[in-house]
Write a protein that holds these residues in place. Structure first.
Motif, PDB file in Angstrom:
ATOM      1  N   ALA A 298       0.727  -0.926  -3.835  1.00  0.00           N
ATOM      2  CA  ALA A 298       2.050  -0.990  -4.465  1.00  0.00           C
ATOM      3  C   ALA A 298       2.553   0.403  -4.833  1.00  0.00           C
ATOM      4  N   SER A 299       1.661   1.256  -5.323  1.00  0.00           N
ATOM      5  CA  SER A 299       2.058   2.607  -5.733  1.00  0.00           C
ATOM      6  C   SER A 299       2.510   3.466  -4.560  1.00  0.00           C
ATOM      7  N   LEU A 300       1.940   3.212  -3.374  1.00  0.00           N
ATOM      8  CA  LEU A 300       2.228   4.056  -2.214  1.00  0.00           C
ATOM      9  C   LEU A 300       3.453   3.608  -1.422  1.00  0.00           C
ATOM     10  N   LEU A 301       3.966   2.426  -1.709  1.00  0.00           N
ATOM     11  CA  LEU A 301       5.098   1.912  -0.929  1.00  0.00           C
ATOM     12  C   LEU A 301       6.317   2.818  -1.012  1.00  0.00           C
ATOM     13  N   THR A 302       6.518   3.431  -2.164  1.00  0.00           N
ATOM     14  CA  THR A 302       7.691   4.290  -2.360  1.00  0.00           C
ATOM     15  C   THR A 302       7.743   5.428  -1.353  1.00  0.00           C
ATOM     16  N   PHE A 303       6.564   5.880  -0.904  1.00  0.00           N
ATOM     17  CA  PHE A 303       6.506   7.080  -0.073  1.00  0.00           C
ATOM     18  C   PHE A 303       6.223   6.775   1.396  1.00  0.00           C
ATOM     19  N   THR A 304       6.398   5.518   1.790  1.00  0.00           N
ATOM     20  CA  THR A 304       6.187   5.186   3.192  1.00  0.00           C
ATOM     21  C   THR A 304       7.510   5.208   3.944  1.00  0.00           C
ATOM     22  N   GLU A 305       7.470   5.644   5.188  1.00  0.00           N
ATOM     23  CA  GLU A 305       8.695   5.738   5.987  1.00  0.00           C
ATOM     24  C   GLU A 305       9.018   4.417   6.667  1.00  0.00           C
ATOM     25  N   THR A 306       8.021   3.823   7.293  1.00  0.00           N
ATOM     26  CA  THR A 306       8.236   2.578   8.027  1.00  0.00           C
ATOM     27  C   THR A 306       7.047   1.645   7.804  1.00  0.00           C
ATOM     28  N   VAL A 307       7.251   0.381   8.127  1.00  0.00           N
ATOM     29  CA  VAL A 307       6.168  -0.605   8.092  1.00  0.00           C
ATOM     30  C   VAL A 307       6.104  -1.271   9.459  1.00  0.00           C
ATOM     31  N   GLU A 308       4.970  -1.072  10.142  1.00  0.00           N
ATOM     32  CA  GLU A 308       4.815  -1.721  11.442  1.00  0.00           C
ATOM     33  C   GLU A 308       4.528  -3.211  11.238  1.00  0.00           C
ATOM     34  N   LYS A 309       5.162  -4.029  12.059  1.00  0.00           N
ATOM     35  CA  LYS A 309       4.970  -5.480  11.987  1.00  0.00           C
ATOM     36  C   LYS A 309       5.110  -6.005  10.561  1.00  0.00           C
ATOM     37  N   PRO A 310       6.293  -5.845   9.976  1.00  0.00           N
ATOM     38  CA  PRO A 310       6.483  -6.273   8.584  1.00  0.00           C
ATOM     39  C   PRO A 310       6.257  -7.768   8.378  1.00  0.00           C
ATOM     40  N   GLU A 311       6.541  -8.574   9.398  1.00  0.00           N
ATOM     41  CA  GLU A 311       6.342 -10.023   9.238  1.00  0.00           C
ATOM     42  C   GLU A 311       4.864 -10.340   9.024  1.00  0.00           C
ATOM     43  N   ASP A 312       3.984  -9.682   9.778  1.00  0.00           N
ATOM     44  CA  ASP A 312       2.549  -9.898   9.594  1.00  0.00           C
ATOM     45  C   ASP A 312       2.120  -9.466   8.197  1.00  0.00           C
ATOM     46  N   ALA A 313       2.642  -8.324   7.772  1.00  0.00           N
ATOM     47  CA  ALA A 313       2.306  -7.837   6.428  1.00  0.00           C
ATOM     48  C   ALA A 313       2.753  -8.834   5.361  1.00  0.00           C
ATOM     49  N   MET A 314       3.959  -9.395   5.525  1.00  0.00           N
ATOM     50  CA  MET A 314       4.478 -10.355   4.541  1.00  0.00           C
ATOM     51  C   MET A 314       3.652 -11.639   4.528  1.00  0.00           C
ATOM     52  N   LYS A 315       3.145 -12.042   5.671  1.00  0.00           N
ATOM     53  CA  LYS A 315       2.288 -13.237   5.722  1.00  0.00           C
ATOM     54  C   LYS A 315       1.013 -13.009   4.918  1.00  0.00           C
ATOM     55  N   HIS A 316       0.437 -11.826   5.058  1.00  0.00           N
ATOM     56  CA  HIS A 316      -0.786 -11.526   4.309  1.00  0.00           C
ATOM     57  C   HIS A 316      -0.502 -11.483   2.802  1.00  0.00           C
ATOM     58  N   VAL A 317       0.628 -10.882   2.432  1.00  0.00           N
ATOM     59  CA  VAL A 317       0.978 -10.789   1.011  1.00  0.00           C
ATOM     60  C   VAL A 317       1.244 -12.187   0.446  1.00  0.00           C
ATOM     61  N   LEU A 318       1.997 -12.997   1.193  1.00  0.00           N
ATOM     62  CA  LEU A 318       2.329 -14.345   0.715  1.00  0.00           C
ATOM     63  C   LEU A 318       1.062 -15.178   0.554  1.00  0.00           C
ATOM     64  N   LYS A 319       0.152 -15.070   1.508  1.00  0.00           N
ATOM     65  CA  LYS A 319      -1.102 -15.822   1.399  1.00  0.00           C
ATOM     66  C   LYS A 319      -1.853 -15.421   0.132  1.00  0.00           C
ATOM     67  N   ALA A 320      -1.927 -14.108  -0.116  1.00  0.00           N
ATOM     68  CA  ALA A 320      -2.616 -13.633  -1.319  1.00  0.00           C
ATOM     69  C   ALA A 320      -1.908 -14.120  -2.580  1.00  0.00           C
ATOM     70  N   LEU A 321      -0.577 -14.180  -2.535  1.00  0.00           N
ATOM     71  CA  LEU A 321       0.184 -14.678  -3.682  1.00  0.00           C
ATOM     72  C   LEU A 321      -0.068 -16.157  -3.924  1.00  0.00           C
ATOM     73  N   LEU A 322      -0.074 -16.950  -2.856  1.00  0.00           N
ATOM     74  CA  LEU A 322      -0.284 -18.389  -3.010  1.00  0.00           C
ATOM     75  C   LEU A 322      -1.673 -18.688  -3.570  1.00  0.00           C
ATOM     76  N   ASP A 323      -2.609 -17.750  -3.360  1.00  0.00           N
ATOM     77  CA  ASP A 323      -3.951 -17.932  -3.918  1.00  0.00           C
ATOM     78  C   ASP A 323      -3.970 -17.773  -5.433  1.00  0.00           C
ATOM     79  N   VAL A 324      -2.982 -17.067  -5.976  1.00  0.00           N
ATOM     80  CA  VAL A 324      -2.978 -16.814  -7.433  1.00  0.00           C
ATOM     81  C   VAL A 324      -1.771 -17.424  -8.141  1.00  0.00           C
TER      82      VAL A 324
END
Length: 523
Positions: A298-324
């Motif tokens: 989360a701290s490093l997101l501010t300084f990233t230029e691009t995100v490759e395959k953002p949909e895959d990344a969002m799936k992983h984040v959503l899965k982790a969220l649904l677990d909690v």
């Protein structure tokens, strides 16, 4: 055996000779024999050697060896005198500095604080005589000595002196030398040593430029394999410790894109495996480690230029969220009113912030109404617990200000209050149709890291949020979903996870070695 009386006679003979003192080399050699005398003779010998060290260049090696022997004497006062003398005899003799600094660094293993202070003072004297020479001796110990007490004390010495001594000592040439030597040391540094050496580098002006920051970030990233998933306990702790240090050097000019992509592809999908690997290795703080990983991302997101395959990344984040994010119980069922759900606030803040950031890169992610409806129900339920917990925190902090808010307990409560406020702010954006990243927040753990922030101001700076609710029909417009009302349940007790911090595994430490436990290496 040379007596005290004989030492005085020898000293007077050399002293009375004045400009011809150098002709009395025989008398000086006899003084050196005082290292085998009684306590008084040995103490006097240490003093006389420093007084006439420069007068007899042919006796230089013997004189140094005599002082080295006295540094291991049984008498503490003799050891301190000999250590002080080592700092004196190098004045005007820069060639001796690396050798003496090496020996003094080994003496940092002493248990007596007074003796350690003498060693530090002698090393400062050497820095003023020849900074690069002194640093050569210190880095030799860092590179070749496996004693963690010595290495740790050398690093603490370096950090303290880089902070306190002027640029006359640590000029640009010396700073570049430190940077060059540190790059050799970093691959073999343990987690505590890595923090210290990076703190030393962070104090150097040559490392505060964009070029310097980029080099430091690159240097750290080369210490970990950013192509493999985090599955081994040692690999996990080393990678997290190293990248946590690298975080300090990322900025709008030094991008974190490579690390962020690594965490999205090799970290987030493996959270369960990471915790399992750590538990199998005996680390009971596995959940704290994965929380630290999520905070780092989360701290490093501010300084990233691009995100490759953002949909895959969002799936992983959503899965982790649904677990909690617990599913809300039906009305009347146990858990809705009694606060039975375990709410992991810190983890939810990290994951919500990450998902919120990714919406900018893939706005159509929540096109599935069923997925969005289930997600919103969980968010609404979690928001109720978060708001109830906020109320408890405000009541606990009410009326407190100034020094009261600076206690460890109240600092934790302030961070908890910031965490819940952030969660509620982020949740509201997910109730837009479609969800949108409109809000801006400061991550809660930065409240603790930002030393310039007013703690008292933080206690009163949070807004009260209206309850966030959702209708049972997930397809209803967002505006209607925000209406509705259900009874707010009691806040969870002892569930806040913000107090968890990454410790990097079992602590290292232990007392220093006593004198005589092991002799030091000589040239």
């Amino acid at each position: 055996m040379v007596s005290v009386e004989r030492l005085y006679e020898l000293y007077n003979t050399i002293s009375d000779a004045k400009d011809n003192a150098g002709k009395h080399e025989t008398e000086f050699e006899e003084i050196l024999g005082g290292v085998k005398g009684d306590v008084g003779a040995r103490r006097m010998t240490a003093q006389f050697i420093s007084r006439y060290f420069g007068t007899f260049p042919n006796q230089e090696e013997k004189s140094l060896n005599a002082l080295f022997d006295l540094c291991e004497d049984d008498d503490s006062s003799i050891r301190r005198q000999s250590i002080t003398s080592l700092g004196v005899v190098c004045r005007g003799k820069a060639a001796l500095v690396p050798k003496v600094a090496d020996i003094l660094a080994q003496l940092l293993q002493m248990d007596d604080p007074a003796e350690v202070n003498c060693v530090n003072a002698a090393l400062v004297a050497l820095l003023r005589v020849h900074a690069k020479g002194c640093l050569t001796g210190l880095f030799y110990q860092l590179d070749n000595n496996r004693d963690e007490v010595i290495r740790g004390r050398v690093l603490h010495f370096l950090l303290n002196k880089v902070q306190s001594l002027s640029t006359d000592v640590f000029n640009k040439e010396v700073q570049i030398f430190i940077f060059t030597e540190a790059k050799k040391f970093i691959p073999n540094a343990n987690e505590e040593e890595l923090v210290l050496i990076m703190s030393v580098l962070g104090e150097l002006s040559v490392c505060r430029t964009t070029t310097g920051q980029q080099q430091l970030a690159n240097l750290l990233m080369t210490q970990v394999d950013l192509t493999k998933p985090l599955l081994q306990a040692e690999q996990i702790t080393k990678t997290l410790a190293t990248l946590t240090q690298a975080r300090n050097f990322f900025s709008s000019n030094v991008k974190s894109t490579e690390v962020v992509q690594f965490l999205f592809t090799q970290g987030l999908p493996c959270l369960e495996q990471i915790e399992a690997a750590l538990l199998l290795a005996g680390q009971q703080d596995a959940a704290a480690v994965t929380l630290s990983l999520l905070k780092l991302l989360a701290s490093l997101l501010t300084f990233t230029e691009t995100v490759e395959k953002p949909e895959d990344a969002m799936k992983h984040v959503l899965k982790a969220l649904l677990d909690v994010l617990p599913l809300p119980p039906a009305a009347g069922e146990s858990g809705w009113e009694d606060g039975g759900a375990s709410l992991q606030f810190s983890r939810v803040e990290c994951l919500l912030y990450t998902l919120h950031f990714l919406i900018k890169h893939h706005k159509d992610f929540f096109s599935d109404a069923d997925v969005l409806g289930d997600f919103r129900k969980r968010l609404q339920y979690f928001a109720r617990g978060s708001q109830a917990y906020q109320k408890v925190l405000r009541e606990a902090l009410q009326g407190k200000k100034g020094e009261e808010l600076k206690t460890e307990e109240n600092k934790i409560k302030l961070i908890a209050l910031k965490t819940t406020a952030n969660i509620n702010t982020l949740i509201k954006d997910f109730f837009h149709s479609p969800p949108a990243a409109k809000s801006t927040i400061a991550l809660s753990w930065h409240l603790d890291e930002d030393k310039s922030k007013s703690v008292e101001g933080a206690a009163v700076g949070f807004k009260r949020h209206a309850p966030i609710t959702v209708e049972s029909d997930s397809s209803a417009p967002a505006a209607k979903q925000m209406k509705g009302s259900r009874q707010i349940y009691a806040p969870p007790r002892d569930k806040f996870s913000g107090g968890q911090t990454f410790t990097g595994g079992a602590g290292r430490g232990g007392g220093g070695r006593g004198r005589g436990g092991r002799g030091f290496r000589r040239y």
